[in-house]
Design a protein around this motif. Structure first.
Motif, mmCIF file in Angstrom:
data_model
loop_
_atom_site.group_PDB
_atom_site.id
_atom_site.type_symbol
_atom_site.label_atom_id
_atom_site.label_comp_id
_atom_site.label_asym_id
_atom_site.label_seq_id
_atom_site.Cartn_x
_atom_site.Cartn_y
_atom_site.Cartn_z
ATOM 1 N N ARG A 55 3.351 3.558 -5.571
ATOM 2 C CA ARG A 55 1.928 3.364 -5.878
ATOM 3 C C ARG A 55 1.236 2.529 -4.810
ATOM 4 N NH1 ARG A 55 2.645 1.821 -12.272
ATOM 5 N NH2 ARG A 55 2.746 3.960 -13.089
ATOM 6 N N GLU A 56 1.903 1.481 -4.360
ATOM 7 C CA GLU A 56 1.268 0.616 -3.367
ATOM 8 C C GLU A 56 1.050 1.346 -2.045
ATOM 9 O OE1 GLU A 56 5.658 -0.748 -3.745
ATOM 10 O OE2 GLU A 56 4.017 -0.053 -5.039
ATOM 11 N N ALA A 59 -2.052 3.478 -2.492
ATOM 12 C CA ALA A 59 -3.219 2.606 -2.428
ATOM 13 C C ALA A 59 -3.541 2.211 -0.997
ATOM 14 C CB ALA A 59 -2.989 1.356 -3.287
ATOM 15 N N GLN A 60 -2.505 1.875 -0.244
ATOM 16 C CA GLN A 60 -2.703 1.473 1.166
ATOM 17 C C GLN A 60 -3.293 2.623 1.972
ATOM 18 O OE1 GLN A 60 0.915 0.368 3.150
ATOM 19 N NE2 GLN A 60 -0.026 0.277 5.165
ATOM 20 N N VAL A 64 -7.581 1.661 -1.117
ATOM 21 C CA VAL A 64 -8.040 1.099 -2.396
ATOM 22 C C VAL A 64 -7.074 -0.004 -2.807
ATOM 23 C CG1 VAL A 64 -9.093 3.285 -3.083
ATOM 24 C CG2 VAL A 64 -6.739 2.783 -3.783
ATOM 25 N N VAL A 66 -4.316 -2.065 -4.836
ATOM 26 C CA VAL A 66 -3.087 -1.653 -5.513
ATOM 27 C C VAL A 66 -3.265 -1.720 -7.026
ATOM 28 C CG1 VAL A 66 -0.646 -2.196 -5.877
ATOM 29 C CG2 VAL A 66 -1.644 -2.384 -3.585
ATOM 30 N N TRP A 68 -6.064 -1.526 -8.745
ATOM 31 C CA TRP A 68 -6.970 -0.463 -9.190
ATOM 32 C C TRP A 68 -6.237 0.858 -9.281
ATOM 33 C CZ3 TRP A 68 -8.536 4.255 -7.441
ATOM 34 C CH2 TRP A 68 -9.648 4.825 -8.080
ATOM 35 N N TYR A 69 -5.452 1.219 -8.232
ATOM 36 C CA TYR A 69 -4.759 2.496 -8.277
ATOM 37 C C TYR A 69 -3.708 2.517 -9.388
ATOM 38 C CZ TYR A 69 -2.080 6.602 -7.287
ATOM 39 O OH TYR A 69 -1.444 7.817 -7.435
ATOM 40 N N THR A 70 -3.028 1.404 -9.580
ATOM 41 C CA THR A 70 -2.028 1.333 -10.649
ATOM 42 C C THR A 70 -2.683 1.598 -11.998
ATOM 43 O OG1 THR A 70 -0.677 -0.235 -9.386
ATOM 44 C CG2 THR A 70 -0.315 -0.124 -11.770
ATOM 45 N N VAL A 88 -8.290 9.286 -2.532
ATOM 46 C CA VAL A 88 -7.024 9.526 -3.234
ATOM 47 C C VAL A 88 -6.595 10.975 -3.054
ATOM 48 C CG1 VAL A 88 -5.916 9.596 -5.503
ATOM 49 C CG2 VAL A 88 -7.392 7.670 -4.896
#
Length: 302
Positions: A55-56, A59-60, A64, A66, A68-70, A88
């Protein structure tokens, strides 16, 4: 026997949003897991417990946060802008259908990816346009750029082949051509509504510099458009009557119907149905007598 009624109203809408968030979480995880670090230029790193990107890392790469994306992938009720969803979608390498699915699940109004006119429209669309003759028809963008047309449309909007490609826009032609060379007879009658509908479409493309530049140029070229644009009036699209004027036959009244093209997102086909038999007869004359029709046109250019 007790029957359970389907949920309605606020409860039903809440259930629908919850179902979409659950589906969104599963969809994002599945898309993330199919991409390896090597696919996006990242080192493979130590052995991973699950396939695909972390996930990180998504996001990177998307730029965005991390957290928020999680939360997005967990299906939490957070806000997502079209710009962030675009980032995304690019990171997860979504195709057009997947991208549209992402927007739907996130509850965000989709910004369609327009067809590149340089690449041409899908092959069936020009064939459909030709077969609609003698009924005028054209394909236009959301910004009213005329991309394709049939013979009947060119006969009625006779200025179209005579102007540069960059000016083949129905809003531009309506507001910038002088009366002597403007085939649209009821411009003044429909000006207010046409600008209000144009603003309705403009609001869905606020971040597009091409739209902003076009509006600025049209305001500079047409004081009347600038005046109506400054009212900030807005109206949804609807079928409307158009009256065209041809020097060879006089006025031709048509009723327009707009059809969104699923094969070319962001574009629509506009079909013009003659209001009376007289209007159909005048179109038939123009198509049957192209030399006489051309000879009646103004011989000067602006």
């Amino acid at each position: 026997m007790t029957q359970t009624r389907p949920s309605t109203g606020r409860a039903g809408r809440a259930a629908g949003r919850g179902a979409r968030r659950t589906e969104l979480a599963a969809f994002l995880r599945s898309r993330r897991e199919r991409i390896s670090p090597e696919d996006v230029g990242l080192p493979p790193g130590p052995r991973r417990r699950t396939p695909g990107l972390r996930r990180e890392e998504v996001a990177q790469l998307a730029g965005v946060g991390v957290t928020w994306y999680t939360w997005l992938e967990q299906g939490r009720p957070i806000n997502a802008s079209p710009q962030v969803l675009d980032a995304v979608a690019r990171t997860l390498r979504l195709d057009p259908a997947e991208r549209e699915h992402l927007y739907t699940l996130a509850g965000v109004t989709r910004r369609p990816l327009p067809v590149d006119p340089a690449e041409g429209l899908p092959g069936d669309i020009p064939v459909i346009l030709d077969r609609l003759d003698p009924m005028p028809a054209s394909v236009v963008s959301a910004r009213s750029d005329v991309i394709a047309w049939n013979n009947a449309y060119a006969a009625v909007l006779w200025c179209l082949p005579r102007v540069p490609a960059c000016e083949r826009n129905t809003m531009w032609l309506s507001f910038t051509l002088p009366p002597c060379c403007n085939p649209i007879a009821n411009v003044d009658e429909q000006a207010h509504e046409s600008v209000a509908i144009f603003r309705y479409r403009y609001s869905r493309h606020m971040g597009d510099p091409g739209w902003k530049d076009f509006v600025q140029r049209l305001c500079a070229a047409s004081p009347e458009f600038a005046r109506l644009w400054a009212t900030h009036d807005v109206a949804p699209p609807r079928p409307c009557d158009k009256v065209y004027r041809h020097p060879a036959v006089g006025e031709i009244a048509l009723r327009s119907t707009s059809l969104d093209l699923s094969a070319a997102p962001g574009y629509r086909m506009i079909v013009y149905n003659p209001v009376r038999q007289r209007d159909a007869d005048r179109i038939a004359y123009l198509l049957a007598h192209p030399r006489e029709a051309a000879a009646a046109l103004p011989d000067h250019r602006h």
